[in-house]
Scaffold this motif. Structure first.
Motif, PDB file in Angstrom:
ATOM      1  N   ALA A 150       0.823  -1.229   0.000  1.00  0.00           N
ATOM      2  CA  ALA A 150       0.000   0.000   0.000  1.00  0.00           C
ATOM      3  C   ALA A 150       0.850   1.270   0.000  1.00  0.00           C
ATOM      4  CB  ALA A 150      -0.944  -0.009   1.206  1.00  0.00           C
ATOM      5  N   GLY A 151       1.930   1.256  -0.780  1.00  0.00           N
ATOM      6  CA  GLY A 151       2.783   2.435  -0.886  1.00  0.00           C
ATOM      7  C   GLY A 151       3.872   2.532   0.153  1.00  0.00           C
ATOM      8  N   ALA A 152       3.818   1.688   1.187  1.00  0.00           N
ATOM      9  CA  ALA A 152       4.840   1.737   2.233  1.00  0.00           C
ATOM     10  C   ALA A 152       6.086   0.953   1.849  1.00  0.00           C
ATOM     11  CB  ALA A 152       4.275   1.189   3.546  1.00  0.00           C
ATOM     12  N   VAL A 153       5.993   0.088   0.846  1.00  0.00           N
ATOM     13  CA  VAL A 153       7.105  -0.737   0.402  1.00  0.00           C
ATOM     14  C   VAL A 153       7.639  -0.178  -0.911  1.00  0.00           C
ATOM     15  CG1 VAL A 153       7.835  -3.051  -0.285  1.00  0.00           C
ATOM     16  CG2 VAL A 153       6.133  -2.766   1.529  1.00  0.00           C
ATOM     17  N   THR A 154       8.931   0.102  -0.973  1.00  0.00           N
ATOM     18  CA  THR A 154       9.533   0.621  -2.192  1.00  0.00           C
ATOM     19  C   THR A 154       9.760  -0.503  -3.186  1.00  0.00           C
ATOM     20  OG1 THR A 154      11.804   0.327  -1.376  1.00  0.00           O
ATOM     21  CG2 THR A 154      10.694   2.415  -0.876  1.00  0.00           C
ATOM     22  N   LEU A 155      10.008  -0.121  -4.435  1.00  0.00           N
ATOM     23  CA  LEU A 155      10.253  -1.104  -5.483  1.00  0.00           C
ATOM     24  C   LEU A 155      11.478  -1.949  -5.165  1.00  0.00           C
ATOM     25  CD1 LEU A 155       9.376  -2.099  -8.316  1.00  0.00           C
ATOM     26  CD2 LEU A 155      10.952  -0.416  -9.263  1.00  0.00           C
ATOM     27  N   SER A 156      12.568  -1.295  -4.725  1.00  0.00           N
ATOM     28  CA  SER A 156      13.801  -2.022  -4.411  1.00  0.00           C
ATOM     29  C   SER A 156      13.610  -2.965  -3.236  1.00  0.00           C
ATOM     30  CB  SER A 156      14.932  -1.028  -4.112  1.00  0.00           C
ATOM     31  OG  SER A 156      15.207  -0.234  -5.241  1.00  0.00           O
ATOM     32  N   LEU A 157      12.854  -2.526  -2.229  1.00  0.00           N
ATOM     33  CA  LEU A 157      12.615  -3.384  -1.074  1.00  0.00           C
ATOM     34  C   LEU A 157      11.774  -4.600  -1.473  1.00  0.00           C
ATOM     35  CD1 LEU A 157      12.933  -3.869   1.934  1.00  0.00           C
ATOM     36  CD2 LEU A 157      10.900  -2.453   2.329  1.00  0.00           C
ATOM     37  N   GLY A 158      10.770  -4.390  -2.312  1.00  0.00           N
ATOM     38  CA  GLY A 158       9.979  -5.509  -2.796  1.00  0.00           C
ATOM     39  C   GLY A 158      10.816  -6.486  -3.603  1.00  0.00           C
ATOM     40  N   ALA A 159      11.711  -5.955  -4.456  1.00  0.00           N
ATOM     41  CA  ALA A 159      12.584  -6.822  -5.250  1.00  0.00           C
ATOM     42  C   ALA A 159      13.537  -7.605  -4.353  1.00  0.00           C
ATOM     43  CB  ALA A 159      13.372  -5.986  -6.258  1.00  0.00           C
ATOM     44  N   PHE A 160      14.085  -6.946  -3.316  1.00  0.00           N
ATOM     45  CA  PHE A 160      14.993  -7.636  -2.400  1.00  0.00           C
ATOM     46  C   PHE A 160      14.264  -8.733  -1.632  1.00  0.00           C
ATOM     47  CE2 PHE A 160      16.946  -7.896   1.896  1.00  0.00           C
ATOM     48  CZ  PHE A 160      18.142  -8.481   1.510  1.00  0.00           C
ATOM     49  N   ALA A 161      13.055  -8.447  -1.181  1.00  0.00           N
ATOM     50  CA  ALA A 161      12.275  -9.458  -0.464  1.00  0.00           C
ATOM     51  C   ALA A 161      11.987 -10.656  -1.365  1.00  0.00           C
ATOM     52  CB  ALA A 161      10.975  -8.844   0.047  1.00  0.00           C
ATOM     53  N   GLY A 162      11.630 -10.391  -2.617  1.00  0.00           N
ATOM     54  CA  GLY A 162      11.384 -11.490  -3.549  1.00  0.00           C
ATOM     55  C   GLY A 162      12.632 -12.300  -3.830  1.00  0.00           C
ATOM     56  N   ALA A 163      13.781 -11.616  -3.975  1.00  0.00           N
ATOM     57  CA  ALA A 163      15.043 -12.323  -4.214  1.00  0.00           C
ATOM     58  C   ALA A 163      15.414 -13.205  -3.031  1.00  0.00           C
ATOM     59  CB  ALA A 163      16.150 -11.320  -4.502  1.00  0.00           C
ATOM     60  N   GLY A 164      15.274 -12.656  -1.829  1.00  0.00           N
ATOM     61  CA  GLY A 164      15.593 -13.437  -0.637  1.00  0.00           C
ATOM     62  C   GLY A 164      14.673 -14.633  -0.469  1.00  0.00           C
ATOM     63  N   LEU A 165      13.388 -14.429  -0.729  1.00  0.00           N
ATOM     64  CA  LEU A 165      12.423 -15.515  -0.619  1.00  0.00           C
ATOM     65  C   LEU A 165      12.710 -16.608  -1.641  1.00  0.00           C
ATOM     66  CD1 LEU A 165       9.835 -16.587   0.697  1.00  0.00           C
ATOM     67  CD2 LEU A 165       8.531 -15.291  -0.998  1.00  0.00           C
ATOM     68  N   ALA A 166      13.037 -16.208  -2.859  1.00  0.00           N
ATOM     69  CA  ALA A 166      13.312 -17.188  -3.906  1.00  0.00           C
ATOM     70  C   ALA A 166      14.545 -18.018  -3.575  1.00  0.00           C
ATOM     71  CB  ALA A 166      13.494 -16.480  -5.253  1.00  0.00           C
ATOM     72  N   PHE A 167      15.616 -17.364  -3.134  1.00  0.00           N
ATOM     73  CA  PHE A 167      16.835 -18.115  -2.846  1.00  0.00           C
ATOM     74  C   PHE A 167      16.643 -19.010  -1.624  1.00  0.00           C
ATOM     75  CE2 PHE A 167      21.166 -18.794  -1.266  1.00  0.00           C
ATOM     76  CZ  PHE A 167      21.759 -19.253  -2.434  1.00  0.00           C
ATOM     77  N   SER A 168      15.895 -18.535  -0.639  1.00  0.00           N
ATOM     78  CA  SER A 168      15.603 -19.372   0.530  1.00  0.00           C
ATOM     79  C   SER A 168      14.845 -20.629   0.111  1.00  0.00           C
ATOM     80  CB  SER A 168      14.788 -18.585   1.558  1.00  0.00           C
ATOM     81  OG  SER A 168      15.513 -17.462   2.018  1.00  0.00           O
ATOM     82  N   LEU A 169      13.898 -20.458  -0.799  1.00  0.00           N
ATOM     83  CA  LEU A 169      13.151 -21.611  -1.299  1.00  0.00           C
ATOM     84  C   LEU A 169      14.067 -22.587  -2.025  1.00  0.00           C
ATOM     85  CD1 LEU A 169      10.464 -23.051  -1.819  1.00  0.00           C
ATOM     86  CD2 LEU A 169      10.212 -21.643  -3.875  1.00  0.00           C
ATOM     87  N   VAL A 170      15.002 -22.054  -2.826  1.00  0.00           N
ATOM     88  CA  VAL A 170      15.943 -22.916  -3.535  1.00  0.00           C
ATOM     89  C   VAL A 170      16.786 -23.728  -2.549  1.00  0.00           C
ATOM     90  CG1 VAL A 170      18.010 -22.903  -5.008  1.00  0.00           C
ATOM     91  CG2 VAL A 170      16.032 -21.514  -5.617  1.00  0.00           C
ATOM     92  N   VAL A 171      17.291 -23.064  -1.510  1.00  0.00           N
ATOM     93  CA  VAL A 171      18.103 -23.763  -0.502  1.00  0.00           C
ATOM     94  C   VAL A 171      17.293 -24.848   0.200  1.00  0.00           C
ATOM     95  CG1 VAL A 171      19.350 -23.475   1.676  1.00  0.00           C
ATOM     96  CG2 VAL A 171      19.658 -21.811  -0.162  1.00  0.00           C
ATOM     97  N   LEU A 172      16.055 -24.529   0.566  1.00  0.00           N
ATOM     98  CA  LEU A 172      15.210 -25.511   1.239  1.00  0.00           C
ATOM     99  C   LEU A 172      14.921 -26.707   0.337  1.00  0.00           C
ATOM    100  CD1 LEU A 172      12.644 -23.186   3.081  1.00  0.00           C
ATOM    101  CD2 LEU A 172      14.494 -24.537   4.109  1.00  0.00           C
ATOM    102  N   LEU A 173      14.663 -26.450  -0.943  1.00  0.00           N
ATOM    103  CA  LEU A 173      14.415 -27.545  -1.872  1.00  0.00           C
ATOM    104  C   LEU A 173      15.648 -28.419  -2.029  1.00  0.00           C
ATOM    105  CD1 LEU A 173      12.345 -25.806  -4.720  1.00  0.00           C
ATOM    106  CD2 LEU A 173      11.542 -27.548  -3.114  1.00  0.00           C
ATOM    107  N   ALA A 174      16.821 -27.783  -2.115  1.00  0.00           N
ATOM    108  CA  ALA A 174      18.059 -28.548  -2.271  1.00  0.00           C
ATOM    109  C   ALA A 174      18.322 -29.411  -1.039  1.00  0.00           C
ATOM    110  CB  ALA A 174      19.231 -27.594  -2.515  1.00  0.00           C
ATOM    111  N   ARG A 175      18.090 -28.852   0.141  1.00  0.00           N
ATOM    112  CA  ARG A 175      18.291 -29.625   1.364  1.00  0.00           C
ATOM    113  C   ARG A 175      17.272 -30.747   1.495  1.00  0.00           C
ATOM    114  NH1 ARG A 175      19.797 -24.917   5.829  1.00  0.00           N
ATOM    115  NH2 ARG A 175      21.942 -24.590   5.084  1.00  0.00           N
TER     116      ARG A 175
END
Length: 355
Positions: free
Chosen positions: A127-152
């Motif tokens: 709702a406007g409180a999250v910047t574009l860069s912060l949203g991109a960083f959150a998505g990147a972190g979530l994606a890589f965390s998912l990759v690590v969990l799947l690999a483990r």
């Protein structure tokens, strides 16, 4: 005499880097500024730079001055930042994971960052409180965390023994994560965007530098320089990681802490770049391999060489994207894929034959 010359050689090479790297980058940036649908003379570019940076009063056409300063120069500088940042991410991920196929694009980081950015801009997440860069960083972190969990979950991990199995599991997990977040991105666009927004977003997702301005440079330049400094600070740790996490630990490296720092920084750099220009593939995959052929595996040389080569490569790709089709600008990701895929095939074949 021979011993003195041998000891003096590394110093000479370092001093060559000191002047060669900035000179090469400066020439590439000037070329990115001069070449386009309308060629601009070098003299005009230098006059505009003198007027802007040192307050000179050279007479320059206003249209040319606006194109140089407000459009092409900022675009070339950000292309250099993105190329350097993505190449550094590839270097770090390949060392930490001991996998030659690891890069931000294949590991799902770029796809996750794209999903986060689209969720903020199109779906209005935060709702406007999250910047574009912060949203991109959150998505990147979530994606890589998912990759690590799947690999483990597949019985591997991000290092240690059974390296072949671990490498295969991580790459497969990265592909699965990329497909998942690409699907989420497509779903958000289909559900929340109108036709015009969808077209613009899809063009942006393939890599687009057309809307770049100086505000983007003030975000991308610190991210690239910060990533470079962090990588150089941990260059010896990265050398140790190439022999495995156990070997790194035996050399006194705090494996978990160093790995967490490097992955977090590279995810932040990748997310920052993706939030501005979209997902650009093959830079983090091809450039580190090409530089290993030229400067070897030591990260003291590999890190700055990859950053420089990535910067120059993406500036060159941006130039090609502007001039290859008259009257039209191609997504830069298309150019990097057309160049990167054959280049990686050549590198892969040569690497297989030398084993």
């Amino acid at each position: 005499m021979n011993l003195a010359a041998t000891l003096h050689l590394p110093v000479v090479l370092r001093w060559r880097w000191v002047w060669l790297a900035p000179s090469t980058l400066f020439v590439a940036v000037i070329a990115g500024t001069a070449i386009g649908e309308t060629a601009i003379p070098l003299e005009t570019i230098l006059k505009v730079l003198a007027n802007r940076l040192w307050g000179a009063e050279h007479v320059v056409d206003r249209i040319d001055a606006g194109i140089i300063w407000n459009y092409r120069l900022s675009r070339a500088i950000l292309a250099a930042c993105c190329g350097a940042g993505l190449a550094l991410s590839g270097v770090v991920l390949q060392a930490l994971l001991r996998n030659p196929l690891a890069d931000p694009f294949l590991m799902g980081i770029s796809a996750g960052a794209s999903t986060g950015a689209v969720a903020v801009t199109i779906a209005g997440l935060g709702a406007g409180a999250v910047t574009l860069s912060l949203g991109a960083f959150a998505g990147a972190g979530l994606a890589f965390s998912l990759v690590v969990l799947l690999a483990r979950a597949a019985g591997s991990g991000t290092g240690g023994g059974r390296s072949a199995q671990a490498a295969g599991a991580i790459i497969l997990a990265g592909i699965a994560g990329s497909q998942l977040f690409n699907a989420l991105t497509a779903f958000i666009i289909a559900k929340s965007a109108n036709a015009e927004q969808a077209r613009g977003i899809m063009f942006w997702l393939m890599g687009n530098l057309s809307g770049v301005r100086w505000d983007d440079v003030t975000l991308g330049l610190p991210a690239a320089l910060g990533g470079l400094l962090v990588c150089l600070w941990h260059r010896r740790a990265l050398d140790a990681f190439t022999f495995g996490a156990d070997s790194a630990a035996s050399m006194g490296i705090a494996v978990r802490r160093v790995r967490a720092i490097l992955i977090a920084v590279m995810a932040l750099v990748t997310a920052t770049m993706v939030s501005m220009v979209g997902a650009i593939g093959f830079v983090g995959l091809v450039i580190p391999h090409a530089m290993r052929f030229l400067v070897g595996n030591r990260h003291t040389r590999l890190i700055p060489a990859s950053a420089l080569a990535g910067a120059v490569f993406l500036i060159g790709a941006d130039i090609v994207s502007r001039v290859i089709v008259p009257g039209q600008v191609l997504p830069i990701g298309v150019v990097t894929a057309l160049v990167g895929a054959p280049a990686f095939a050549v590198i892969l074949i040569r690497g297989t034959r030398t084993r």
